[in-house]
Write an enzyme that holds these catalytic residues in place. Structure first.
Site, PDB file in Angstrom:
ATOM      1  N   PRO A 156       0.926  -1.124  -0.147  1.00 21.87           N
ATOM      2  CA  PRO A 156      -0.070  -0.111   0.091  1.00 21.87           C
ATOM      3  C   PRO A 156       0.875   1.290   0.100  1.00 21.87           C
ATOM      4  CG  PRO A 156       0.272  -0.695   2.085  1.00 21.87           C
ATOM      5  CD  PRO A 156       1.111  -1.558   1.253  1.00 21.87           C
ATOM      6  N   LYS A 181       4.802  -5.149  -6.226  1.00 23.27           N
ATOM      7  CA  LYS A 181       4.226  -4.208  -6.809  1.00 23.27           C
ATOM      8  C   LYS A 181       3.730  -3.200  -5.808  1.00 23.27           C
ATOM      9  CE  LYS A 181      -0.269  -3.058  -7.509  1.00 23.27           C
ATOM     10  NZ  LYS A 181      -0.223  -1.627  -7.398  1.00 23.27           N
ATOM     11  N   GLU A 184       0.424   2.335  -6.962  1.00 18.67           N
ATOM     12  CA  GLU A 184       0.890   3.212  -8.140  1.00 18.67           C
ATOM     13  C   GLU A 184       1.065   4.431  -7.513  1.00 18.67           C
ATOM     14  OE1 GLU A 184      -1.908   1.413  -7.351  1.00 18.67           O
ATOM     15  OE2 GLU A 184      -3.744   2.333  -7.842  1.00 18.67           O
ATOM     16  N   SER A 235      -6.033  -3.070   1.853  1.00 19.51           N
ATOM     17  CA  SER A 235      -7.404  -2.998   2.612  1.00 19.51           C
ATOM     18  C   SER A 235      -8.000  -4.322   2.602  1.00 19.51           C
ATOM     19  CB  SER A 235      -8.333  -1.965   1.637  1.00 19.51           C
ATOM     20  OG  SER A 235      -8.191  -2.556   0.525  1.00 19.51           O
ATOM     21  N   ALA A 237     -10.986  -5.266   1.926  1.00 20.70           N
ATOM     22  CA  ALA A 237     -11.633  -5.327   0.570  1.00 20.70           C
ATOM     23  C   ALA A 237     -10.951  -6.258  -0.553  1.00 20.70           C
ATOM     24  CB  ALA A 237     -12.433  -4.165   0.181  1.00 20.70           C
ATOM     25  N   GLU A 256      -1.978  -8.863   4.977  1.00 21.01           N
ATOM     26  CA  GLU A 256      -1.857  -7.847   6.154  1.00 21.01           C
ATOM     27  C   GLU A 256      -2.701  -7.034   5.751  1.00 21.01           C
ATOM     28  OE1 GLU A 256      -0.194  -8.291   8.854  1.00 21.01           O
ATOM     29  OE2 GLU A 256       1.457  -9.718   8.542  1.00 21.01           O
ATOM     30  N   CYS A 290      -2.309   1.345  10.053  1.00 23.63           N
ATOM     31  CA  CYS A 290      -3.219   0.265  10.132  1.00 23.63           C
ATOM     32  C   CYS A 290      -3.301  -0.206  11.616  1.00 23.63           C
ATOM     33  CB  CYS A 290      -2.886  -0.959   9.169  1.00 23.63           C
ATOM     34  SG  CYS A 290      -1.215  -1.306   9.719  1.00 23.63           S
ATOM     35  N   GLU A 389     -13.083   1.175   8.951  1.00 30.27           N
ATOM     36  CA  GLU A 389     -11.681   1.794   9.059  1.00 30.27           C
ATOM     37  C   GLU A 389     -11.624   3.289   8.073  1.00 30.27           C
ATOM     38  OE1 GLU A 389      -8.555  -0.042   6.519  1.00 30.27           O
ATOM     39  OE2 GLU A 389      -7.252   0.526   8.384  1.00 30.27           O
TER      40      GLU A 389
HETATM   41  P1  NAD Z   1      -5.683  -0.979  -1.251  1.00 28.32           P
HETATM   42  O1  NAD Z   1      -6.058  -2.256  -0.548  1.00 28.32           O
HETATM   43  O2  NAD Z   1      -6.385  -0.110  -1.921  1.00 28.32           O
HETATM   44  O3  NAD Z   1      -4.397  -1.181  -2.109  1.00 28.32           O
HETATM   45  C1  NAD Z   1      -3.436  -2.054  -1.753  1.00 28.32           C
HETATM   46  C2  NAD Z   1      -2.386  -2.230  -3.021  1.00 28.32           C
HETATM   47  O4  NAD Z   1      -3.163  -3.260  -3.556  1.00 28.32           O
HETATM   48  C3  NAD Z   1      -1.986  -1.335  -3.756  1.00 28.32           C
HETATM   49  O5  NAD Z   1      -0.691  -1.608  -4.293  1.00 28.32           O
HETATM   50  C4  NAD Z   1      -3.191  -1.237  -5.150  1.00 28.32           C
HETATM   51  O6  NAD Z   1      -2.613  -1.055  -6.288  1.00 28.32           O
HETATM   52  C5  NAD Z   1      -3.327  -2.995  -4.924  1.00 28.32           C
HETATM   53  N1  NAD Z   1      -4.565  -3.405  -5.650  1.00 28.32           N
HETATM   54  C6  NAD Z   1      -5.830  -2.442  -5.710  1.00 28.32           C
HETATM   55  N2  NAD Z   1      -6.733  -3.265  -6.420  1.00 28.32           N
HETATM   56  C7  NAD Z   1      -6.190  -4.534  -6.647  1.00 28.32           C
HETATM   57  C8  NAD Z   1      -6.470  -5.840  -7.040  1.00 28.32           C
HETATM   58  N3  NAD Z   1      -7.665  -6.079  -7.734  1.00 28.32           N
HETATM   59  N4  NAD Z   1      -5.872  -6.806  -7.340  1.00 28.32           N
HETATM   60  C9  NAD Z   1      -4.255  -6.667  -6.814  1.00 28.32           C
HETATM   61  N5  NAD Z   1      -3.933  -5.482  -6.237  1.00 28.32           N
HETATM   62  C10 NAD Z   1      -4.830  -4.733  -6.160  1.00 28.32           C
HETATM   63  O7  NAD Z   1      -4.798  -0.319  -0.025  1.00 28.32           O
HETATM   64  P2  NAD Z   1      -4.373   1.177   0.237  1.00 28.32           P
HETATM   65  O8  NAD Z   1      -5.412   2.236   0.027  1.00 28.32           O
HETATM   66  O9  NAD Z   1      -3.258   1.216  -0.694  1.00 28.32           O
HETATM   67  O10 NAD Z   1      -3.785   1.109   1.626  1.00 28.32           O
HETATM   68  C11 NAD Z   1      -4.552   1.172   2.846  1.00 28.32           C
HETATM   69  C12 NAD Z   1      -4.701   0.006   3.484  1.00 28.32           C
HETATM   70  O11 NAD Z   1      -3.866  -0.797   3.777  1.00 28.32           O
HETATM   71  C13 NAD Z   1      -5.743   0.282   4.576  1.00 28.32           C
HETATM   72  O12 NAD Z   1      -6.818  -0.597   4.831  1.00 28.32           O
HETATM   73  C14 NAD Z   1      -4.617  -0.236   5.922  1.00 28.32           C
HETATM   74  O13 NAD Z   1      -5.135  -0.574   6.989  1.00 28.32           O
HETATM   75  C15 NAD Z   1      -3.789  -1.288   5.164  1.00 28.32           C
HETATM   76  N6  NAD Z   1      -2.571  -1.718   5.612  1.00 28.32           N
HETATM   77  C16 NAD Z   1      -2.381  -2.785   6.452  1.00 28.32           C
HETATM   78  C17 NAD Z   1      -1.120  -2.923   6.926  1.00 28.32           C
HETATM   79  C18 NAD Z   1      -0.967  -4.336   7.896  1.00 28.32           C
HETATM   80  O14 NAD Z   1       0.145  -4.563   8.139  1.00 28.32           O
HETATM   81  N7  NAD Z   1      -1.801  -5.195   8.106  1.00 28.32           N
HETATM   82  C19 NAD Z   1      -0.021  -1.817   6.856  1.00 28.32           C
HETATM   83  C20 NAD Z   1      -0.328  -0.924   5.916  1.00 28.32           C
HETATM   84  C21 NAD Z   1      -1.654  -0.719   5.302  1.00 28.32           C
END
Ligand code: NAD
Length: 501
Positions: A156, A181, A184, A235, A237, A256, A290, A389
């Site tokens: 993320p 990856k 972006e 996330s 989702a 995670e 997070c 969240e």
């Molecule tokens: P996000 O889920 O929108 O995106 C995370 C990553 O997934 C990005 O690189 C994105 O390009 C990619 N992605 C999006 N759609 C995808 C798909 N269909 N297939 C494969 N990859 C896809 O999350 P975000 O907005 O970048 O980050 C915030 C989230 O991350 C929050 O929910 C936060 O709690 C979580 N987070 C968790 C931890 C942990 O250790 N548990 C640490 C940091 C952030």
């Protein structure tokens, strides 16, 4: 930092040790969220770039998996030194792409990454299993811990450098190769980390970076047949979608995901410590953490003083240019994300009280993603500001009466990443640490992490551990070798098949 477009002119993909432009056909941009200024527009990765990166990782795998733990540790030790030397460049790039205060980048993100790298340089030599032994008198058994293969990781935007490090380091320490990856929105420090790793002696193809969107690059990486494991941070989702896609090729999956950390203050707590801990824990990285403190449950005798103390302290927070070392709170990652955070608060006005914040700071330009520290009270336990969240500088405070009620409310969440309990009573602290359902429980603190200890969630916050030797469980596969000691042709157990012949 120096001009980003110039610095990264080679492109946003890092394949087999070389930077190159993506071929996905889309353009992505790195935008300074403090100003809205575009720092760099790059050609994003598409399926062909992912295929090339996976091919490079696969080609590098036998050589890297065949190195000794000591050799892998030596490269990581050299990388730790290089990262330390380049700390200023990394901190500037992290602040430019995320808008996080430079004090956070220099004091937490970069030194944390250096320490993680130094930790895995040593941990590479500590892969452990059970003792070899004659668990059956006729056999000697031992365990081999072998690399999984090519790891496909997705990260993320909130801690891009640390997330890249948390994914790459245990994977390569254990002898895997990897395609990462990054988000972006924030590819800069992942590209710099991969370059530094190569400069430190990591062979080309061991670490590869594909910069592009989830649908165009991420899904192809997750479904790629030559990728044996998917490690995802993001996330809940998207994590669900990733797990579904990975199931088609029966990949090992490490997730995670999101969090909604409770912060439980018992009536014997040090109030000043709890107030400072709550404000720092809620506002760190703009609340885009997070494990951020999001739900403060405060026992009734301290509740009013806690709410007043938090509101007063939030009012002293200096919002401003993230490059200024005096800034406490920078912008959020984008104006779109800021608007999402603001919409949660606006809806909450219909059922709760916004005690402080709940607005963009006066005079903020339209393209800048700032939002004021926000405290909400009077929300019901089942309301969305308590359950969902928000991922911004928003803390919700709720009172409780009995210890049972406080702990039950803390556990009344779909998430289970982190939590804290504040008390001077060792028995209350012990009970909270036993009963709170989360991957980490702090006592009288909230947020600190250490390289030696695992980070990872329970429930909808995912599974698997980052950092620490526990992450080797994720990035290695265990093989039982069972070797006959009898040297007889007709083993005693054969009677079950041959009936005494
Ligand atoms: P996000 O889920 O929108 O995106 C995370 C990553 O997934 C990005 O690189 C994105 O390009 C990619 N992605 C999006 N759609 C995808 C798909 N269909 N297939 C494969 N990859 C896809 O999350 P975000 O907005 O970048 O980050 C915030 C989230 O991350 C929050 O929910 C936060 O709690 C979580 N987070 C968790 C931890 C942990 O250790 N548990 C640490 C940091 C952030």
């Amino acid at each position: 930092m120096t001009d980003v477009a110039e610095e990264f002119a080679g492109g946003a993909q890092f394949v087999a040790g070389e930077r190159r432009a993506g071929t996905g056909g889309d353009a992505c941009s790195v935008v300074d969220p403090a100003t809205g200024r575009t720092l760099w527009t790059y050609a994003a990765a598409g399926p062909q770039d992912v295929d090339d990166a996976v091919a490079a990782a696969r080609a590098a795998l036998p050589g890297w998996a065949g190195t000794s733990p000591g050799e892998r540790g030596e490269v990581l030790r050299a990388l730790a030194d290089l990262l330390r030397d380049r700390a200023g460049e990394f901190a500037a790039a992290e602040t430019a792409q995320c808008g996080k205060p430079i004090r956070l980048s220099t004091g937490f993100d970069v030194p944390g990454t250096v320490d993680n790298t130094a930790f895995f340089a040593g941990a590479a030599r500590m892969l452990e299993g059970r003792a070899a032994a004659e668990y059956s008198p006729d056999h000697t058994s031992y365990v081999r811990r072998e690399p999984v293969g090519v790891v496909g990781s997705i990260a993320p935007w909130n801690y891009p450098l640390q997330m890249a490090a948390w994914k790459i380091l245990p994977a390569v320490a254990a002898g895997n190769t990897i395609v990462l990856k990054p988000s972006e929105l924030t590819p800069l420090t992942s590209l710099m980390f991969a370059r530094a790793a190569t400069d430190a002696g990591l062979p080309p193809g061991v670490v590869n970076i594909v910069s592009g969107t989830g649908p165009a690059a991420g899904e192809h990486l997750v479904t790629h047949p030559d990728v044996t494991m998917t490690s995802f941070t993001g996330s809940t989702a998207v994590g669900r979608r990733v797990a579904e896609l990975a199931a088609r090729t029966v990949k090992r999956v490490h997730l995670e995901l999101g969090g909604k950390a409770p912060f439980v203050v018992f009536d014997d707590a040090d109030l000043e410590a709890a107030v400072h801990g709550a404000v720092a824990g809620a506002l760190v990285n703009g609340g885009q953490d997070c494990t951020a403190a999001t739900r403060a449950y405060v026992q009734r005798p301290l509740y009013d003083a806690f709410v007043a103390g938090v509101a007063d302290l939030m009012a002293t927070v200096r919002i401003g240019d993230p490059r200024d070392p005096d800034t406490d709170l920078g912008p959020l990652i984008t104006t779109a994300h800021r608007d999402r955070v603001a919409a949660f608060v606006e809806r909450a006005r219909g059922y709760a009280t916004v005690v402080t914040g709940g607005a963009v700071p006066d005079g903020t330009p339209a393209a800048a993603a700032y939002y004021r520290p926000t405290l909400i009270t009077g929300a019901a336990q089942d309301s969305e500001v308590v359950q969902r969240e928000i991922f911004g500088p928003v803390l919700v405070a709720l009172p409780f009466d009995s210890d049972d009620e406080g702990l039950a409310s803390a556990n009344d969440s779909g998430y289970g990443l982190a939590a804290s309990a504040w008390t001077r009573d060792v028995y209350r602290a012990g009970r909270a640490s036993r009963e709170i359902a989360a991957g980490c429980v702090w006592i009288n603190d909230h947020i600190p992490i250490v390289s030696e200890m695992p980070h990872g969630g329970w429930k909808s916050s995912g599974y698997g551990k980052d950092m620490s030797v526990y992450s080797f469980e994720e990035y290695t596969q265990v093989k039982h070798v069972m070797s006959d000691n009898t040297a007889v042709a007709r083993k005693s157990w054969h009677r079950t098949v041959f009936a005494g012949r």
